[in-house]
Motif scaffolding. Structure first.
Motif, PDB file in Angstrom:
ATOM      1  N   CYS A  75       0.843  -1.196   0.000  1.00 56.51           N
ATOM      2  CA  CYS A  75       0.000   0.000   0.000  1.00 56.51           C
ATOM      3  C   CYS A  75       0.879   1.247   0.000  1.00 56.51           C
ATOM      4  O   CYS A  75       1.977   1.247   0.558  1.00 56.51           O
ATOM      5  CB  CYS A  75      -0.857   0.061   1.272  1.00 56.51           C
ATOM      6  SG  CYS A  75      -1.961  -1.335   1.475  1.00 56.51           S
ATOM      7  N   VAL A 133       5.354  -5.790   0.640  1.00 52.13           N
ATOM      8  CA  VAL A 133       6.285  -4.788   1.166  1.00 52.13           C
ATOM      9  C   VAL A 133       5.539  -3.915   2.168  1.00 52.13           C
ATOM     10  O   VAL A 133       4.478  -3.369   1.851  1.00 52.13           O
ATOM     11  CB  VAL A 133       6.846  -3.925   0.021  1.00 52.13           C
ATOM     12  CG1 VAL A 133       7.938  -2.990   0.544  1.00 52.13           C
ATOM     13  CG2 VAL A 133       7.382  -4.793  -1.116  1.00 52.13           C
ATOM     14  N   SER A 134       6.077  -3.793   3.379  1.00 52.38           N
ATOM     15  CA  SER A 134       5.408  -2.977   4.389  1.00 52.38           C
ATOM     16  C   SER A 134       6.400  -2.527   5.449  1.00 52.38           C
ATOM     17  O   SER A 134       7.034  -3.350   6.102  1.00 52.38           O
ATOM     18  CB  SER A 134       4.284  -3.791   5.062  1.00 52.38           C
ATOM     19  OG  SER A 134       3.712  -3.068   6.125  1.00 52.38           O
ATOM     20  N   GLY A 192       4.747  -3.663   8.725  1.00 47.09           N
ATOM     21  CA  GLY A 192       4.404  -5.083   8.801  1.00 47.09           C
ATOM     22  C   GLY A 192       3.035  -5.333   9.412  1.00 47.09           C
ATOM     23  O   GLY A 192       2.690  -6.464   9.740  1.00 47.09           O
ATOM     24  N   VAL A 239       5.113  10.514   9.791  1.00 49.48           N
ATOM     25  CA  VAL A 239       4.054   9.726   9.138  1.00 49.48           C
ATOM     26  C   VAL A 239       4.407   9.453   7.673  1.00 49.48           C
ATOM     27  O   VAL A 239       4.147   8.374   7.147  1.00 49.48           O
ATOM     28  CB  VAL A 239       2.685  10.428   9.296  1.00 49.48           C
ATOM     29  CG1 VAL A 239       1.672   9.899   8.289  1.00 49.48           C
ATOM     30  CG2 VAL A 239       2.159  10.218  10.713  1.00 49.48           C
ATOM     31  N   ALA A 240       5.025  10.423   7.008  1.00 51.91           N
ATOM     32  CA  ALA A 240       5.412  10.218   5.608  1.00 51.91           C
ATOM     33  C   ALA A 240       6.642   9.297   5.560  1.00 51.91           C
ATOM     34  O   ALA A 240       7.660   9.572   6.182  1.00 51.91           O
ATOM     35  CB  ALA A 240       5.723  11.555   4.955  1.00 51.91           C
ATOM     36  N   GLU A 296       0.387  14.515   0.750  1.00 51.47           N
ATOM     37  CA  GLU A 296       0.123  14.150   2.147  1.00 51.47           C
ATOM     38  C   GLU A 296       0.669  15.154   3.141  1.00 51.47           C
ATOM     39  O   GLU A 296       0.074  15.349   4.190  1.00 51.47           O
ATOM     40  CB  GLU A 296       0.549  12.710   2.472  1.00 51.47           C
ATOM     41  CG  GLU A 296       2.003  12.425   2.492  1.00 51.47           C
ATOM     42  CD  GLU A 296       2.303  10.949   2.745  1.00 51.47           C
ATOM     43  OE1 GLU A 296       1.542  10.271   3.450  1.00 51.47           O
ATOM     44  OE2 GLU A 296       3.330  10.484   2.236  1.00 51.47           O
TER      45      GLU A 296
HETATM   46  C1  F6R Z   1       3.176   7.519   2.674  1.00 49.20           C
HETATM   47  C2  F6R Z   1       2.989   6.477   3.669  1.00 49.20           C
HETATM   48  C3  F6R Z   1       1.932   5.450   3.439  1.00 49.20           C
HETATM   49  C4  F6R Z   1       2.479   4.060   3.773  1.00 49.20           C
HETATM   50  C5  F6R Z   1       1.371   2.999   3.654  1.00 49.20           C
HETATM   51  C6  F6R Z   1       1.907   1.605   3.874  1.00 49.20           C
HETATM   52  O1  F6R Z   1       4.209   8.385   3.022  1.00 49.20           O
HETATM   53  O2  F6R Z   1       3.691   6.443   4.645  1.00 49.20           O
HETATM   54  O3  F6R Z   1       1.460   5.504   2.123  1.00 49.20           O
HETATM   55  O4  F6R Z   1       3.528   3.795   2.879  1.00 49.20           O
HETATM   56  O5  F6R Z   1       0.365   3.280   4.591  1.00 49.20           O
HETATM   57  O6  F6R Z   1       2.438   1.459   5.163  1.00 49.20           O
HETATM   58  P1  F6R Z   1       3.341   0.207   5.506  1.00 49.20           P
HETATM   59  O7  F6R Z   1       4.599   0.351   4.708  1.00 49.20           O
HETATM   60  O8  F6R Z   1       3.591   0.282   6.983  1.00 49.20           O
HETATM   61  O9  F6R Z   1       2.582  -1.017   5.103  1.00 49.20           O
END
Ligand code: F6R
Length: 364
Positions: A55, A101-102, A105, A153-154, A243
């Protein structure tokens, strides 16, 4: 704490040379010029298709990786955002590698897509920054990024560390399948190991980006364009800008401009062009000409030769260090993050805690 930085986001952008170095250290054998993913259990030579999903920013890292996996491993590679993938009937089997990818997680949709792939019989691999996360626990294989805690947050440093892991994975698949030559592998490994010092060079010229941000901050709409691996970067630039600065921005494949969005262009719409000097550079340049002809002001990210070639009235360039085009996304991510940061700062928005957003999205 934030140390001597005004925001966590700024600190995290500046940590990138260090944490990319840590992540590389885990995944390459620099002396041998080879990738070394010793943590993986999967037999990569048996994989017939790769499905990438995530995401937000993590999804854009995954979209970048599609180019690496197709190009270096010669294997069909699909991509979708997790909130869509999880509800589609994608045929999968044991010869499928699902790569999720997260940073956290814990993202609900990414976990859902991974569970769906697992139940369809695919082999799952999680790329995450949190060793104790649900994804790390549930995946068949894990590659850990070494970005350290990300508070802003970003996503910034976790994005570039995800790119490192994905680039290494692409090489590992290419090697396992016998399609990636040693010379190509060592050239890419070499380019990746040059990334931290090149990023330091960019960070040392941050003041130029502050000035360039002043031309973006008054805009109501901003268009980012790029081709190839710069297309996901254009989307990432637009995502970062919207954002944290709340300016409406779109990231578009440069070749799609004339199929609609060019109608939006006038003198009030800055266009940010992401154009490392790769094979697609001349094509991106001609798209840049098209927006200039409609009165747009252009901010161009390219290297010294590219900037010289593209020098025209209406174009301001930020000159990037030269780099192997394969590794360019890791470098070009940085000025894109800094432009968003400085625009937000100039607008006075809350950089670390943008409205309506949470660091980890654990509900769908
Ligand atoms: C953008 C941002 C979000 C995350 C998204 C996935 O700057 O931080 O778009 O990338 O919510 O989050 P994760 O990587 O934790 O699965």
């Amino acid at each position: 704490g934030k140390g001597n930085h005004a925001h966590f986001m700024h600190k995290e952008i500046h940590e990138q040379p260090t944490v990319i170095g840590y992540t590389l250290h885990r995944m390459i054998d620099a002396a041998a010029g080879r990738v070394a993913l010793s943590d993986l259990n999967v037999d990569l030579s048996a994989i017939r298709r790769v499905q990438l999903s995530a995401c937000g920013t993590a999804a854009l890292a995954a979209l970048t990786a599609r180019h690496w996996i197709e190009g270096l491993a010669g294997i069909p590679t699909s991509w979708d955002v997790a909130s869509e993938l999880r509800y589609r009937a994608v045929p999968m089997s044991g010869t499928e590698l699902g790569v999720f990818v997260s940073q956290s997680g814990e993202t609900a949709d990414t976990l859902g897509a991974m569970a769906q792939a697992q139940s369809a019989g695919a082999h799952t691999l999680a790329i995450t920054n949190v060793a104790e996360s649900s994804m790390a626990r549930e995946a068949d294989d894990v590659l850990l990024t070494m970005a350290g805690p990300e508070i802003g947050v970003a996503a910034t440093k976790t994005f570039t560390c995800q790119l490192v892991a994905l680039a290494c994975l692409a090489m590992a698949i290419g090697r396992a399948r016998g399609v990636l030559g040693e010379a190509r592998e060592s050239a890419f490994v070499q380019a990746l190991s040059e990334v931290p010092s090149r990023i330091n060079d960019i960070l040392g010229r941050e003041q130029q980006l502050v000035t360039l941000a002043e031309t973006i901050a008054p805009a109501r709409n901003v268009l980012y364009i790029g081709r190839g691996m710069s297309h996901p970067l254009a989307m990432e630039g637009a995502l970062k800008l919207k954002e944290i600065s709340y300016i409406h921005a779109e990231g578009y494949a440069a070749g799609e401009l004339k199929h609609g969005p060019i109608a939006l262009i006038d003198g009030s719409m800055p266009v940010i062009v992401v154009a490392p000097r790769d094979a697609l550079f001349p094509k991106t340049l001609s798209n840049m000409e098209e927006v200039l002809a409609r009165g747009a002001r252009v901010l161009l990210f390219t290297d010294a030769e590219g900037a010289e070639e593209a020098d025209r009235p209406g174009v301001e360039s930020f000159v990037m260090p030269a780099i192997d085009p394969l590794a360019a996304p890791l470098l070009y991510a940085v000025p894109i993050q800094l432009i968003a940061y400085h625009v937000a700062l100039q607008k006075g928005t809350d950089v670390d805690q943008p409205r309506n957003l949470a660091k980890s999205v654990t509900v769908e």
